[in-house]
Design an enzyme around this catalytic site. Structure first.
Site, mmCIF file in Angstrom:
data_model
loop_
_atom_site.group_PDB
_atom_site.id
_atom_site.type_symbol
_atom_site.label_atom_id
_atom_site.label_comp_id
_atom_site.label_asym_id
_atom_site.label_seq_id
_atom_site.Cartn_x
_atom_site.Cartn_y
_atom_site.Cartn_z
ATOM 1 N N ASP A 27 -2.335 5.998 -3.635
ATOM 2 C CA ASP A 27 -1.949 4.610 -3.795
ATOM 3 C C ASP A 27 -2.586 4.159 -5.122
ATOM 4 O O ASP A 27 -3.567 4.762 -5.567
ATOM 5 C CB ASP A 27 -2.503 3.806 -2.617
ATOM 6 N N ASP A 29 -2.942 0.423 -6.874
ATOM 7 C CA ASP A 29 -3.803 -0.755 -6.960
ATOM 8 C C ASP A 29 -4.833 -0.726 -5.823
ATOM 9 O O ASP A 29 -4.484 -0.525 -4.666
ATOM 10 C CB ASP A 29 -2.953 -2.028 -6.890
ATOM 11 N N ASP A 249 -6.047 2.209 0.037
ATOM 12 C CA ASP A 249 -7.001 1.147 0.369
ATOM 13 C C ASP A 249 -6.475 0.232 1.464
ATOM 14 O O ASP A 249 -7.187 -0.677 1.887
ATOM 15 C CB ASP A 249 -7.355 0.318 -0.883
HETATM 16 N N1 PLP Z 1 3.604 -5.227 -4.822
HETATM 17 C C1 PLP Z 1 3.300 -5.836 -5.971
HETATM 18 C C2 PLP Z 1 4.295 -6.767 -6.600
HETATM 19 C C3 PLP Z 1 2.066 -5.591 -6.597
HETATM 20 O O1 PLP Z 1 1.773 -6.196 -7.764
HETATM 21 C C4 PLP Z 1 1.152 -4.694 -5.968
HETATM 22 C C5 PLP Z 1 -0.139 -4.418 -6.593
HETATM 23 O O2 PLP Z 1 -0.404 -4.719 -7.749
HETATM 24 C C6 PLP Z 1 1.520 -4.087 -4.762
HETATM 25 C C7 PLP Z 1 2.746 -4.378 -4.224
HETATM 26 C C8 PLP Z 1 0.649 -3.107 -4.067
HETATM 27 O O3 PLP Z 1 0.664 -1.889 -4.793
HETATM 28 P P1 PLP Z 1 -0.048 -0.566 -4.236
HETATM 29 O O4 PLP Z 1 0.858 0.022 -3.180
HETATM 30 O O5 PLP Z 1 -0.161 0.314 -5.470
HETATM 31 O O6 PLP Z 1 -1.379 -0.972 -3.728
HETATM 32 CA CA CA Z 2 -3.239 -0.555 -2.712
#
Ligand code: PLP
Ligand code: CA
Length: 310
Positions: A27, A29, A249
């Protein structure tokens, strides 16, 4: 199977778990970075994993960036070089889904970002919708007069900072016109996007729910915890779930998908989840919450460095 224990991944266990894996799904973010700042030590840890011959893939629910933007961000933040085929974003996977589900020439009405539109273009799906939408008339009763594109056979909902009542009306009109022949697809159901300092903004799940409520039907969801994103990975590479680690996370997306797909799951505490929440699921004795318990956790993926011979 055995109950998942949410144990800290360290020492000999960490070495053994990593030695047994040939693929790691990350993953993004909350694991690799937060916003624009890399998690300290994350790039070094991924560099070591790549040097050890592991396949590294990136599985993100964020529909707001293209795959190319992800490879560029990984490069900018010092992560090992990634190819487009290693990036599995909900925008790309949604385009893949529609490519297989729509007849040739069919178009999509899109509530989403320019990146989502670009991924549709890359697989040859005509689309309309991204960007701000003007009110189609002075009174809501006039709005049902606005023209509809006859080619539209799907409504796709992603992260759309220009989401509006006018777009919601238009989406509903396409869904009512097409009935079951008009697909309803959401990129993901994340309820909130975490910002620094504990703040949060409404996530794509809010927009998907709005369209579902209007249309009174359920969307097909591309993103985690749905296994479609893992199936995309497995369609691209020969991955053995028993030799694959999902690192994330969030319990209700990353960890749930990993567990459902038979992967080893590793929670990092650099994002939105506390250890107490994970342990709460484990200690609840509630079978329905068992899928939310990771096999292991680390404070940060930088903690994997010692097990990688650092
Ligand atoms: N959706 C959007 C629009 C986001 O900006 C983010 C994180 O920045 C996420 C979902 C979650 O992303 P991830 O699955 O990488 O945690
Ligand atoms: Ca995440």
């Amino acid at each position: 199977g055995c109950p998942r224990l949410c144990r800290r991944l360290e020492g000999e266990t960490a070495r053994a778990v990593l030695a047994n894996a040939d693929t790691l799904l990350f993953d993004c973010d909350g694991v690799l970075w937060r916003g624009e700042a890399a998690v300290s030590g994350a790039a070094a840890a991924l560099g070591k994993l790549a040097a050890a011959g592991k396949r590294l893939c990136y599985v993100t629910n964020n529909s707001g960036r293209t795959r190319a933007a992800y490879t560029e961000k990984l490069r900018r933040l010092g992560f090992p070089p990634a190819e487009l085929r290693h990036i599995f974003s909900s925008a790309f996977c949604a385009a893949r889904y529609l490519r297989q589900a729509l007849p040739p020439g069919a178009a999509a009405y899109v509530l989403g970002s320019p990146a989502l539109a670009a991924e549709l273009e890359a697989v040859g799906i005509p689309h309309l919708g991204p960007g701000p939408a003007a009110l189609p008339g002075p009174a809501p009763a006039d709005w049902v007069q606005a023209p509809l594109d006859p080619a539209v056979r799907a409504v796709l909902v992603g992260f759309d900072e220009h989401f509006s009542y006018a777009k919601l009306c238009q989406a509903l009109r396409y869904l009512l016109r097409g009935g079951p022949d008009c697909l309803l697809v959401g990129t993901n159901r994340d309820h909130r996007l975490p910002l620094e300092g504990g703040a949060g903004i409404p996530g794509t799940g809010c927009l998907v729910k709005a369209v579902e409520t209007a249309a009174q039907r359920e969307a097909f969801i591309v993103g985690k915890p749905n296994r479609f994103m893992f199936d995309c990975v497995a369609g691209e590479f020969r991955v053995d779930p028993a030799r694959t680690i999902m690192v994330g996370d969030r319990l209700d997306t990353d960890i749930l998908m990993g567990n459902d797909c038979g992967l080893t799951t590793l929670l990092t505490l650099t994002g939105v989840t506390t250890l107490d929440e994970a342990r709460g699921h484990r200690d609840s004795g509630c079978p329905a919450r068992h899928g939310l318990v990771p096999d292991y956790y680390v404070d940060s993926i930088a903690d994997l460095l010692p097990a990688l011979g650092e």
